[in-house]
Design an enzyme around this catalytic site. Structure first.
Site, PDB file in Angstrom:
ATOM      1  N   SER A   1       1.078  -1.308  -0.593  1.00 35.69           N
ATOM      2  CA  SER A   1       0.022   0.131  -0.052  1.00 35.69           C
ATOM      3  C   SER A   1       0.662   0.733  -0.230  1.00 35.69           C
ATOM      4  CB  SER A   1      -0.781  -0.538   1.157  1.00 35.69           C
ATOM      5  OG  SER A   1      -1.867   1.344   1.625  1.00 35.69           O
TER       6      SER A   1
ATOM      7  N   TYR B   1      -1.729  -0.667  10.465  1.00 37.06           N
ATOM      8  CA  TYR B   1      -1.907  -0.239   9.118  1.00 37.06           C
ATOM      9  C   TYR B   1      -0.974  -0.156   8.422  1.00 37.06           C
ATOM     10  CZ  TYR B   1      -3.973  -1.500   4.643  1.00 37.06           C
ATOM     11  OH  TYR B   1      -4.562  -1.416   3.074  1.00 37.06           O
TER      12      TYR B   1
END
Length: 247
Positions: A141, A154
């Site tokens: 990501s 995250y």
């Protein structure tokens, strides 16, 4: 069709990026192995692909379970004899502020986003080492490159995926001809946002200005691009952001 008859395992295939990738790679002639926890969704996708003349096989599995991944590999080899690619796509993103102590969600992110990737690689690697070929795609990501409030855990998991991917490339590509790619999207319109339970984060997101996100199909196209290159070319990273996303 550079992927014709290539056997590619795709995790998190029941929706979002996994689903879009399975459909696109199948259209390019690949034999796709669809795996996720939602059996009905997988079977729907398998039927959709095979009805159009593609080759697909669905196998229920949880990426956090090492035995499940071993089962997926065994069934794939029994059916199609080899494994040419792995798309480690399954992910979990319940953003929350650290002070709110959503510790169960922290652990789930570690299990899915990091251990799930490790389990996938461990399961398919013996076959790829024997073949001295293959391609491992890890979905990281843009959050693995920069931190923001509410994303500490995250972002940490996705940074780990980036680092692991580069470590894999250095160890596997020069010696064994196994290519490794880290795909690093910005904001994508998928079900990941539905996993957020932190009320403060939900309020913050609702106050954000309207932005046109990436679609799952955009990420599938980047995966196809990486996997379609000649063996001499390893696409290390694909960093893809919505045009309107500032950070």
């Amino acid at each position: 069709m550079k992927l014709k008859d290539k056997v590619i395992v795709i995790t998190g295939a029941s929706s979002g990026i996994g689903r879009a990738t399975a459909k696109l790679l199948s259209n390019e002639g690949a034999k796709v192995v669809l795996t996720a926890r939602r059996e009905e969704k997988l079977q729907e996708l398998e039927k959709e692909i095979t009805t159009k003349g593609g080759k697909a096989m669905s196998i229920i599995g949880d990426v956090t379970n090492k035995e499940d991944f071993e089962k997926i590999t065994k069934m794939t080899l029994e059916a199609w004899g080899t494994i040419d690619g792995l798309v480690n796509n399954a992910g979990f993103m319940p953003l929350s502020f650290i002070k709110n102590l959503h510790t169960d969600e922290w652990n789930q992110m570690i299990d899915v986003n990091i251990k799930g990737v490790l389990n996938g690689v461990a399961a398919v690697l013996p076959t790829m080492l024997e073949n001295k070929s293959g391609h491992i795609i890890n979905i990281a990501s843009s959050a693995g490159r920069k931190i923001y409030p509410g994303g500490a855990v995250y972002c940490a998991t996705k940074a780990a995926v980036r680092m692991f991917s580069e470590g894999l490339r250095q160890e596997l590509s020069p010696t064994y001809g196994i290519n490794v790619t880290s795909i690093e999207p910005g904001f994508v319109s998928t079900e990941l946002m539905d996993t957020i339970s932190d009320d403060e984060i939900k309020e913050q997101l609702s106050e954000m200005g309207q932005m046109t996100p990436l679609e799952a199909e955009d990420i599938a196209e980047s995966i196809l691009y990486a996997m379609s290159q000649p063996r001499r070319a390893n696409i290390n990273d694909v960093y893809i952001m919505p045009t309107e996303q500032k950070q």
